[in-house]
Design a protein around this motif. Sequence first.
Motif, PDB file in Angstrom:
ATOM      1  N   TYR A 106       8.676 -15.896  49.202  1.00 37.39           N
ATOM      2  CA  TYR A 106       7.598 -15.822  48.244  1.00 37.39           C
ATOM      3  C   TYR A 106       7.420 -16.909  47.555  1.00 37.39           C
ATOM      4  O   TYR A 106       6.424 -16.629  46.543  1.00 37.39           O
ATOM      5  CB  TYR A 106       8.232 -14.623  47.216  1.00 37.39           C
ATOM      6  CG  TYR A 106       7.785 -13.172  47.956  1.00 37.39           C
ATOM      7  CD1 TYR A 106       6.629 -12.880  48.285  1.00 37.39           C
ATOM      8  CD2 TYR A 106       8.698 -12.260  47.874  1.00 37.39           C
ATOM      9  CE1 TYR A 106       6.420 -11.538  48.918  1.00 37.39           C
ATOM     10  CE2 TYR A 106       8.739 -10.965  48.503  1.00 37.39           C
ATOM     11  CZ  TYR A 106       7.334 -10.744  48.848  1.00 37.39           C
ATOM     12  OH  TYR A 106       7.049  -9.482  49.417  1.00 37.39           O
ATOM     13  N   ASN A 107       7.748 -17.855  47.889  1.00 37.68           N
ATOM     14  CA  ASN A 107       7.254 -19.377  47.073  1.00 37.68           C
ATOM     15  C   ASN A 107       5.844 -19.556  47.646  1.00 37.68           C
ATOM     16  O   ASN A 107       5.135 -20.260  46.664  1.00 37.68           O
ATOM     17  CB  ASN A 107       8.182 -20.531  47.518  1.00 37.68           C
ATOM     18  CG  ASN A 107       9.505 -20.277  46.849  1.00 37.68           C
ATOM     19  OD1 ASN A 107      10.330 -19.358  47.010  1.00 37.68           O
ATOM     20  ND2 ASN A 107      10.034 -21.412  46.106  1.00 37.68           N
ATOM     21  N   LEU A 108       5.587 -19.183  48.739  1.00 37.60           N
ATOM     22  CA  LEU A 108       4.215 -19.611  49.156  1.00 37.60           C
ATOM     23  C   LEU A 108       2.944 -18.511  48.571  1.00 37.60           C
ATOM     24  O   LEU A 108       3.312 -17.734  48.136  1.00 37.60           O
ATOM     25  CB  LEU A 108       4.198 -19.244  50.591  1.00 37.60           C
ATOM     26  CG  LEU A 108       5.206 -20.133  51.658  1.00 37.60           C
ATOM     27  CD1 LEU A 108       5.257 -19.642  53.151  1.00 37.60           C
ATOM     28  CD2 LEU A 108       4.797 -21.425  51.677  1.00 37.60           C
ATOM     29  N   PRO A 109       1.801 -19.392  48.473  1.00 36.42           N
ATOM     30  CA  PRO A 109       0.656 -18.539  48.043  1.00 36.42           C
ATOM     31  C   PRO A 109       0.312 -17.288  48.826  1.00 36.42           C
ATOM     32  O   PRO A 109       0.975 -17.216  50.072  1.00 36.42           O
ATOM     33  CB  PRO A 109      -0.467 -19.499  48.206  1.00 36.42           C
ATOM     34  CG  PRO A 109      -0.047 -20.481  48.961  1.00 36.42           C
ATOM     35  CD  PRO A 109       1.556 -20.461  48.935  1.00 36.42           C
ATOM     36  N   PRO A 110      -0.226 -16.213  48.159  1.00 38.38           N
ATOM     37  CA  PRO A 110      -0.508 -14.717  48.864  1.00 38.38           C
ATOM     38  C   PRO A 110      -0.831 -14.976  50.310  1.00 38.38           C
ATOM     39  O   PRO A 110      -0.626 -14.137  51.168  1.00 38.38           O
ATOM     40  CB  PRO A 110      -0.956 -14.336  47.981  1.00 38.38           C
ATOM     41  CG  PRO A 110      -1.043 -14.857  46.705  1.00 38.38           C
ATOM     42  CD  PRO A 110      -0.887 -16.148  46.967  1.00 38.38           C
ATOM     43  N   TRP A 111      -1.882 -16.050  50.490  1.00 38.87           N
ATOM     44  CA  TRP A 111      -2.548 -16.218  51.947  1.00 38.87           C
ATOM     45  C   TRP A 111      -1.787 -16.719  52.907  1.00 38.87           C
ATOM     46  O   TRP A 111      -2.253 -16.766  53.944  1.00 38.87           O
ATOM     47  CB  TRP A 111      -3.854 -16.823  51.679  1.00 38.87           C
ATOM     48  CG  TRP A 111      -3.772 -18.186  50.969  1.00 38.87           C
ATOM     49  CD1 TRP A 111      -3.425 -19.219  51.687  1.00 38.87           C
ATOM     50  CD2 TRP A 111      -3.900 -18.506  49.741  1.00 38.87           C
ATOM     51  NE1 TRP A 111      -3.381 -20.439  50.817  1.00 38.87           N
ATOM     52  CE2 TRP A 111      -3.451 -19.802  49.657  1.00 38.87           C
ATOM     53  CE3 TRP A 111      -4.092 -17.814  48.551  1.00 38.87           C
ATOM     54  CZ2 TRP A 111      -3.716 -20.833  48.265  1.00 38.87           C
ATOM     55  CZ3 TRP A 111      -3.947 -18.375  47.364  1.00 38.87           C
ATOM     56  CH2 TRP A 111      -4.072 -19.924  47.210  1.00 38.87           C
ATOM     57  N   LEU A 112      -0.481 -17.039  52.443  1.00 37.76           N
ATOM     58  CA  LEU A 112       0.454 -17.614  53.431  1.00 37.76           C
ATOM     59  C   LEU A 112       1.725 -16.984  53.754  1.00 37.76           C
ATOM     60  O   LEU A 112       2.280 -16.739  54.653  1.00 37.76           O
ATOM     61  CB  LEU A 112       0.794 -19.087  53.044  1.00 37.76           C
ATOM     62  CG  LEU A 112      -0.348 -20.082  53.142  1.00 37.76           C
ATOM     63  CD1 LEU A 112       0.234 -21.713  52.791  1.00 37.76           C
ATOM     64  CD2 LEU A 112      -0.801 -20.425  54.540  1.00 37.76           C
ATOM     65  N   CYS A 113       1.931 -16.202  52.559  1.00 38.08           N
ATOM     66  CA  CYS A 113       3.826 -15.807  52.719  1.00 38.08           C
ATOM     67  C   CYS A 113       3.711 -14.686  53.594  1.00 38.08           C
ATOM     68  O   CYS A 113       5.005 -14.454  54.105  1.00 38.08           O
ATOM     69  CB  CYS A 113       4.026 -15.472  51.313  1.00 38.08           C
ATOM     70  SG  CYS A 113       2.969 -13.940  50.715  1.00 38.08           S
TER      71      CYS A 113
END
Length: 249
Positions: free
Chosen positions: A79-86
């Motif tokens: 969940y460190n990633l932005p919503p469009w990547l995680c």
Amino acid sequence: MFQSHETAKSLTWHAARKSIDGQMSHPADSPSWKLLDDKWPEFGNEPRNLRLALSSDGFNPHSSLRSRYSCWPVILVTYNLPPWLCMKRKFMMLTLLISGPKQPGNDIDVYLEPLIDDLKSLWVGIRGVYDAHNGEYFTLRAALMWTINDFPAYGNLSGCVVKGYKACPICGDDTPSHRLKNGHKICYIGHRKWLPINHPYRRQRAVFNGKPEYGIPPEPLTGEEVLHMVENGDRVCWKKKSIFFDLEY
């Protein structure tokens, strides 16, 4: 992931963003994320430390009409990633694939033991991880924040009873349940407690159980309270001690 310059940069996206509308648009806005930062500030002060979620559920890979074979993938999401990547497939980690003629059920903890050992090591820290974005080595840590699953799988992972008269993990021993006279199934009729106090459904009688609802929802149990109940032999609402209690946090 940190060996890729672009991915390493995206893994700290959550620390650079700002919530301008006061709404929860990313798990970084959640109370669980903030609780982890407050309780373990040395973990929260390093934005490269990973926040993980575990997802698991069973399916039949051969046919939807037969149940002679079961397959349970266990996936970790970062969940460190932005919503469009995680939620992209390349960022999901397939950690376990439990297959066999039967579902693992409550024995899923046996299969999760190697994963729990790895999570313990990640909580302590892995030294010498290279960050391609900053061009330096650092100690990587990770924490499992929550699980994502349907209600039956939730029972297997958490040890909570999910069927019978006491199947509500929030209400526990005070679960308002009723066995249908003709259908011979158990229904749960206390769900209107979670509606606003002036909601019109609270006053309706005929479409529910013939009674109005004036109760208030109970407070969810804390992890310490659940652990105390399990260790003291409460087998009404809890059927086992989950292996996730082995994690320090």
